[in-house]
Design an enzyme around this catalytic site. Structure first.
Site, PDB file in Angstrom:
ATOM      1  N   GLU A  86       0.777  -1.203  -0.105  1.00  0.00           N
ATOM      2  CA  GLU A  86       0.025   0.044  -0.200  1.00  0.00           C
ATOM      3  C   GLU A  86       0.947   1.322  -0.143  1.00  0.00           C
ATOM      4  O   GLU A  86       0.349   2.306  -0.169  1.00  0.00           O
ATOM      5  CB  GLU A  86      -1.091   0.094   1.057  1.00  0.00           C
ATOM      6  N   ALA A 138       9.752 -11.160  -2.128  1.00  0.00           N
ATOM      7  CA  ALA A 138      10.810 -10.457  -1.306  1.00  0.00           C
ATOM      8  C   ALA A 138      11.940 -11.231  -0.709  1.00  0.00           C
ATOM      9  O   ALA A 138      12.866 -10.736  -0.642  1.00  0.00           O
ATOM     10  CB  ALA A 138       9.888  -9.890  -0.080  1.00  0.00           C
ATOM     11  N   ASP A 155       6.904  -6.379   6.222  1.00  0.00           N
ATOM     12  CA  ASP A 155       5.539  -6.027   6.389  1.00  0.00           C
ATOM     13  C   ASP A 155       4.634  -6.930   5.676  1.00  0.00           C
ATOM     14  O   ASP A 155       4.038  -6.500   4.441  1.00  0.00           O
ATOM     15  CB  ASP A 155       5.394  -4.524   6.064  1.00  0.00           C
TER      16      ASP A 155
END
Length: 268
Positions: A86, A138, A155
């Site tokens: 986000e 990631a 995150d």
């Protein structure tokens, strides 16, 4: 007749929120993303039917994730973010004047695009030349990275067994991640609900896993209104001094020096 969004918090407990408006919805390769206006929280980002962040208190989660680690480090210049599609985590990282390079890796391009289009508060972060946005896995990107990082932030979704993020909470992953930290580097991860009942599911097991890899681990938590619980994070480092709590005076001094505009949560 009013409409309600229902969310299952745990087995036997469901909570309803009055739905004012559906702002937009999208289906990516990996998940369903909705932007809605909920009466208690305002504009709310939902992933697969679960609240991801809300207009009224997303700063609580993202400031608690980012600022303790970056303030603890003496001079954080390079930061790696796993997940964070986000853009709010990158936004908080890039507020630090010392940061020269911020690499953000999220696997879901559709969610990143959706958030770029609908979350104007993160527009400056996405446009910041210090941000390197990579759409990929990631773990794979971090493994290939040749340069170390002063701070690494994860995150990610909670490590549900068999879920897509499970492998990013293992001893093997943390050992690899530790090798990617620069000397004196700090790792921080979100660690799920940390309240009196739910902490046993994710927060405590992550702490145990990190302690098997890092000499120094600090656990902390903060109430997040829209999550209906306390939420937890863990900082880890090879240096106990780096992840030890700062004094109020140290926090105030570092905020004044490093973070234009200050922060809402971490203060003396």
């Amino acid at each position: 007749m009013s409409k309600w969004v229902e969310e299952e918090i745990e087995t036997g407990l469901r909570v309803g929120y009055r739905l004012k408006k559906i702002l937009d919805s999208s289906q990516s390769e990996f998940q369903t993303v909705d932007l809605v206006d909920l009466e208690p929280f305002g504009r709310t980002l939902m992933i697969d039917g679960l609240i991801q962040s809300t207009q009224c208190d997303e700063f609580v989660y993202h400031e608690a994730l980012v600022h303790p680690a970056l303030l603890a480090h003496p001079n954080p210049r390079s930061v790696y973010i796993g997940g964070g599609g986000e853009g709010s985590t990158a936004r908080e990282v890039l507020r630090h004047k010392s940061v020269e390079r911020c690499v953000m890796v999220d696997i879901d391009a559709d969610v990143v695009t959706f958030c770029k289009d609908h979350l104007p508060e993160n527009a400056a972060a996405f446009a910041d030349p210090r941000l390197e946005l990579i759409i990929d896995d990631a773990k794979a990107v971090l493994e290939k990275e040749q340069n170390g990082f002063d701070v690494i932030i994860m995150d990610l979704d909670d490590p549900l067994e068999g879920g897509p993020c499970y492998q990013l909470y293992t001893t093997e992953f943390y050992e690899m991640l530790r090798s990617k930290l620069n000397p004196g580097g700090i790792f921080v991860t979100q660690a799920g609900a940390a309240g009196i009942k739910q902490h046993r599911l994710v927060w405590s097991p992550i702490n145990s896993t990190l302690r098997a890899v890092f000499p120094a681990v600090t656990a902390y938590k903060h109430a997040v209104y829209s999550f209906l619980d306390e939420w937890g994070w863990h900082m880890a480092s090879d240096s106990a001094e780096l992840v030890a709590p700062l004094t109020p005076a140290e926090v105030d001094a570092r905020l004044k020096e490093r973070l234009p505009g200050g922060a809402t949560l971490p203060h003396g």
